[in-house]
Design a protein around this motif. Structure first.
Motif, PDB file in Angstrom:
ATOM      1  N   ARG A  23       0.830  -1.206   0.000  1.00 47.96           N
ATOM      2  CA  ARG A  23       0.000   0.000   0.000  1.00 47.96           C
ATOM      3  C   ARG A  23       0.866   1.258   0.000  1.00 47.96           C
ATOM      4  O   ARG A  23       0.579   2.229  -0.707  1.00 47.96           O
ATOM      5  N   LEU A  24       1.950   1.248   0.795  1.00 51.73           N
ATOM      6  CA  LEU A  24       2.851   2.410   0.847  1.00 51.73           C
ATOM      7  C   LEU A  24       3.495   2.662  -0.512  1.00 51.73           C
ATOM      8  O   LEU A  24       3.646   3.813  -0.936  1.00 51.73           O
ATOM      9  N   VAL A  25       3.863   1.587  -1.186  1.00 46.58           N
ATOM     10  CA  VAL A  25       4.504   1.736  -2.488  1.00 46.58           C
ATOM     11  C   VAL A  25       3.512   2.293  -3.503  1.00 46.58           C
ATOM     12  O   VAL A  25       3.842   3.172  -4.298  1.00 46.58           O
ATOM     13  N   VAL A  72      13.901   3.247  -1.059  1.00 40.56           N
ATOM     14  CA  VAL A  72      13.773   2.188  -0.068  1.00 40.56           C
ATOM     15  C   VAL A  72      13.961   2.753   1.337  1.00 40.56           C
ATOM     16  O   VAL A  72      13.279   2.345   2.282  1.00 40.56           O
ATOM     17  N   ALA A  73      14.848   3.723   1.478  1.00 38.59           N
ATOM     18  CA  ALA A  73      15.077   4.337   2.789  1.00 38.59           C
ATOM     19  C   ALA A  73      13.824   5.049   3.281  1.00 38.59           C
ATOM     20  O   ALA A  73      13.462   4.962   4.464  1.00 38.59           O
ATOM     21  N   GLN A  74      13.131   5.748   2.384  1.00 41.74           N
ATOM     22  CA  GLN A  74      11.904   6.439   2.769  1.00 41.74           C
ATOM     23  C   GLN A  74      10.807   5.433   3.124  1.00 41.74           C
ATOM     24  O   GLN A  74      10.063   5.628   4.085  1.00 41.74           O
ATOM     25  N   LEU A  75      10.711   4.349   2.349  1.00 40.70           N
ATOM     26  CA  LEU A  75       9.722   3.314   2.645  1.00 40.70           C
ATOM     27  C   LEU A  75       9.990   2.675   4.003  1.00 40.70           C
ATOM     28  O   LEU A  75       9.071   2.417   4.773  1.00 40.70           O
ATOM     29  N   ARG A  76      11.266   2.412   4.292  1.00 36.04           N
ATOM     30  CA  ARG A  76      11.631   1.820   5.574  1.00 36.04           C
ATOM     31  C   ARG A  76      11.234   2.741   6.721  1.00 36.04           C
ATOM     32  O   ARG A  76      10.693   2.309   7.731  1.00 36.04           O
ATOM     33  N   ALA A  77      11.486   4.033   6.554  1.00 37.55           N
ATOM     34  CA  ALA A  77      11.142   4.996   7.602  1.00 37.55           C
ATOM     35  C   ALA A  77       9.633   5.032   7.839  1.00 37.55           C
ATOM     36  O   ALA A  77       9.175   5.033   8.980  1.00 37.55           O
ATOM     37  N   GLN A  78       8.851   5.032   6.755  1.00 33.88           N
ATOM     38  CA  GLN A  78       7.396   5.046   6.900  1.00 33.88           C
ATOM     39  C   GLN A  78       6.892   3.752   7.516  1.00 33.88           C
ATOM     40  O   GLN A  78       6.001   3.765   8.357  1.00 33.88           O
ATOM     41  N   MET A 107       7.780  -9.658  -3.655  1.00 34.46           N
ATOM     42  CA  MET A 107       6.413  -9.339  -4.058  1.00 34.46           C
ATOM     43  C   MET A 107       6.338  -8.949  -5.533  1.00 34.46           C
ATOM     44  O   MET A 107       5.259  -8.748  -6.067  1.00 34.46           O
ATOM     45  N   GLY A 108       7.483  -8.829  -6.186  1.00 35.66           N
ATOM     46  CA  GLY A 108       7.488  -8.462  -7.606  1.00 35.66           C
ATOM     47  C   GLY A 108       7.388  -6.968  -7.837  1.00 35.66           C
ATOM     48  O   GLY A 108       7.079  -6.527  -8.942  1.00 35.66           O
ATOM     49  N   LEU A 109       7.648  -6.186  -6.809  1.00 32.61           N
ATOM     50  CA  LEU A 109       7.588  -4.733  -6.940  1.00 32.61           C
ATOM     51  C   LEU A 109       9.004  -4.184  -7.085  1.00 32.61           C
ATOM     52  O   LEU A 109       9.605  -3.693  -6.142  1.00 32.61           O
TER      53      LEU A 109
END
Length: 142
Positions: A75-77, A85-91, A112-114
């Protein structure tokens, strides 16, 4: 050396039944296509516990990002696909108590294929290039 695959529940039932019918261990092993020691241990478990189920659980370390976390990460992506990836990890870490590394997030996204690749910039053919290619093709026609 890795462990052998588990014997299926159907085969475990066949082992218990054939041993109950007093079939020889070697014939039972040949029937089910597994080792004699597996036959003996499965039969012993059936005698003592009355059950032939496998005690073996999943192997390896448990996943840090479980199925619910994978859906959340997806969902975040999809909300902002330009994030690093760093921003996704933080969120992701902000919303959960478990903190995950960038490598874990990257590996999960790949599972997940993303995955995203930056397209290479290729210069377009100019009019001169097209003429040269056409001329070369005509010269080497035969």
């Amino acid at each position: 050396m890795g462990k052998a695959a588990d014997v299926s529940e159907f085969d475990r039932g066949q082992i218990a039944m054939s041993r109950r019918l007093e079939t020889i261990i070697t014939e039972t092993a040949r029937l089910v296509d597994c080792s004699r020691s597996a036959i003996v241990s499965i039969h012993a478990k059936w005698i003592y516990d009355g059950d032939t189920g496998s005690r073996r659980q999943g192997v390896g370390r448990p996943r840090v990002i479980k199925e619910k976390g994978r859906r959340r990460l997806s969902r975040l992506v999809k909300q902002n696909w330009r994030q690093t990836v760093a921003q996704l990890r933080a969120q992701y870490s902000a919303g959960t108590s478990a903190s995950v590394s960038e490598h874990t997030v990257q590996r999960t996204l790949l599972d997940m294929g993303l995955c995203r690749r930056r397209p290479t910039s290729v210069p377009l053919l100019t009019k001169r290039h097209r003429q040269q290619r056409l001329q070369s093709t005509r010269e080497h026609r035969d």
